[in-house]
Design an enzyme around this catalytic site. Structure first.
Site, PDB file in Angstrom:
ATOM      1  N   GLU A 123       0.796  -1.239   0.000  1.00  0.00           N
ATOM      2  CA  GLU A 123       0.000   0.000   0.000  1.00  0.00           C
ATOM      3  C   GLU A 123       0.825   1.283   0.000  1.00  0.00           C
ATOM      4  O   GLU A 123       0.593   2.181   0.810  1.00  0.00           O
ATOM      5  CB  GLU A 123      -0.968  -0.013   1.190  1.00  0.00           C
ATOM      6  CG  GLU A 123      -1.829  -1.258   1.214  1.00  0.00           C
ATOM      7  CD  GLU A 123      -2.748  -1.353   2.428  1.00  0.00           C
ATOM      8  OE1 GLU A 123      -2.534  -0.605   3.397  1.00  0.00           O
ATOM      9  OE2 GLU A 123      -3.661  -2.188   2.398  1.00  0.00           O
ATOM     10  N   GLU A 229      -6.614 -10.355  -1.189  1.00  0.00           N
ATOM     11  CA  GLU A 229      -7.378 -10.099   0.046  1.00  0.00           C
ATOM     12  C   GLU A 229      -8.870  -9.985  -0.226  1.00  0.00           C
ATOM     13  O   GLU A 229      -9.562  -9.131   0.335  1.00  0.00           O
ATOM     14  CB  GLU A 229      -6.877  -8.812   0.721  1.00  0.00           C
ATOM     15  CG  GLU A 229      -5.386  -8.804   1.012  1.00  0.00           C
ATOM     16  CD  GLU A 229      -4.923  -7.617   1.846  1.00  0.00           C
ATOM     17  OE1 GLU A 229      -5.765  -6.931   2.454  1.00  0.00           O
ATOM     18  OE2 GLU A 229      -3.702  -7.386   1.889  1.00  0.00           O
TER      19      GLU A 229
HETATM   20  C1  GLA Z   1      -4.932  -4.244   4.412  1.00  0.00           C
HETATM   21  C2  GLA Z   1      -3.700  -5.084   4.695  1.00  0.00           C
HETATM   22  C3  GLA Z   1      -4.058  -6.359   5.376  1.00  0.00           C
HETATM   23  C4  GLA Z   1      -5.094  -6.180   6.449  1.00  0.00           C
HETATM   24  C5  GLA Z   1      -6.284  -5.463   5.904  1.00  0.00           C
HETATM   25  C6  GLA Z   1      -7.350  -5.322   6.961  1.00  0.00           C
HETATM   26  O1  GLA Z   1      -5.626  -4.653   3.311  1.00  0.00           O
HETATM   27  O2  GLA Z   1      -2.958  -5.369   3.556  1.00  0.00           O
HETATM   28  O3  GLA Z   1      -2.906  -6.902   5.945  1.00  0.00           O
HETATM   29  O4  GLA Z   1      -4.574  -5.466   7.543  1.00  0.00           O
HETATM   30  O5  GLA Z   1      -5.854  -4.204   5.461  1.00  0.00           O
HETATM   31  O6  GLA Z   1      -7.457  -6.488   7.740  1.00  0.00           O
END
Ligand code: GLA
Length: 317
Positions: A123, A229
């Site tokens: 990120e 994710e």
């Molecule tokens: C982001 C991170 C993850 C996690 C999510 C929320 O997407 O990459 O590791 O912390 O937030 O759970």
């Protein structure tokens, strides 16, 4: 019950984020449904540093579980703006912080040599209109070139690791253009092997065509893609209501978006290495804690570890 990894074996690997407090209650379910696991928090910086130095108890437990069950595991993550002691890092000189984090990467990377890849930086792109890199302790200490420098460093420290760049809101055009700009810079240096698309999707605004545009754009990078994710919350993550307060139509929209998203993933399966859900069951979803604690349905298994409606939608096509 069908097995997600069996149903999708000709398309891509299926994965889930696991957590030390939760995985013990559903070991068989995990082993039968998924090919690849990710530690939700246990391999992040604060996941492996206790009060008195390194503490690998939880990360070791999850890694050993994956290896003993013949599952792959993704490394998540080395450099992030969260899950670090940011105030302490701000006080360090750039040289001291560089030495510290280099030691961290070497130690953690070498402890888990069989991971399938590492999210080196998580990120790094800003969400603000017109901005590029997010303001973080890393950028403040090491300047705009820090992303490329860290990928080059990890390539040198862990020459056998596959290196991934992972980010969210990648299905929105402006954020995506910035992610792709960064990925192309990394690619030009030969220090990236795959791109991680988080896919925290929203019924409020996600359409199948948005996902198609996303894949068309990322295809141009020439790199393999990993969905890292995936989840779709009902309610939407910015909606503070509980699941029981939603209309049947709102709940149905979640299952339908899952069906639509997987139809698009199948269309683009040649680009996609793996699709990882951000959790195994709804009791484990971070969406229960986002905004304030509420009950939601977000994943393939409910709080009793029974398949959700979305499970049936993506396994019957
Ligand atoms: C982001 C991170 C993850 C996690 C999510 C929320 O997407 O990459 O590791 O912390 O937030 O759970």
């Amino acid at each position: 019950m069908k097995s997600l990894k069996e149903v999708y074996k000709n398309y891509f690997k299926i994965g889930a984020a696991v957590t030390a407090w939760h995985y013990g209650s559903c070991k068989e379910l995990i082993a039968s449904q998924f090919d690849t696991l990710t530690c939700e928090n246990e391999m992040k910086y604060e996941g492996v540093h206790g009060e008195n130095g390194y503490d690998f108890t939880k990360a070791d437990e999850l890694y050993n579980f994956a290896m003993e069950n013949g599952l792959e595991m993704r490394g998540h993550n080395f450099i992030w703006h969260n899950a670090i002691p940011a105030a302490k890092f701000e006080q360090m000189t750039p040289d001291a912080l560089k030495a510290h984090i280099t030691e961290h990467i070497e130690t953690v990377g070498n402890r888990y040599p069989k991971l399938s890849c590492w999210d080196v930086i998580n990120e790094a792109i800003d969400d603000k209109h017109g901005a590029y890199l997010r303001d973080t302790v890393w950028k403040n200490k090491f300047g705009e070139h820090y992303v490329i420098d860290f990928y080059a460093l990890v390539r040198k420290l862990l020459p056998n690791a596959r290196l991934v760049y992972n980010d969210y809101n990648e299905y929105y055009p402006e954020k995506r253009q910035n992610i792709i700009r960064l990925v192309n810079e990394l690619r030009a240096e030969g220090v990236i092997d795959a791109v991680g698309l988080q896919q925290h999707l929203r019924t409020a605004d996600t359409t199948p065509d948005m996902l198609r545009y996303m894949f068309e754009d990322f295809a141009k990078t020439g790199l393999p893609l990993q969905i890292t994710e995936l989840d779709i919350g009902a309610p939407d993550r910015f909606d503070p209501r509980s699941l029981s307060e939603l209309s049947a139509k709102e709940v149905e929209a979640q299952a339908q978006l899952y069906a639509d998203a997987f139809a698009v993933y199948r269309e683009y399966s040649e680009l996609i290495e793996s699709v990882t859900f951000w959790g195994v069951s709804d009791e484990q979803s971070w969406l229960n804690y986002f905004i304030n604690r509420h009950e939601c349905t977000a994943l393939m298994f409910d709080t009793n570890h029974e398949p959700t409606e979305a499970f049936y939608r993506i396994t019957e096509f």
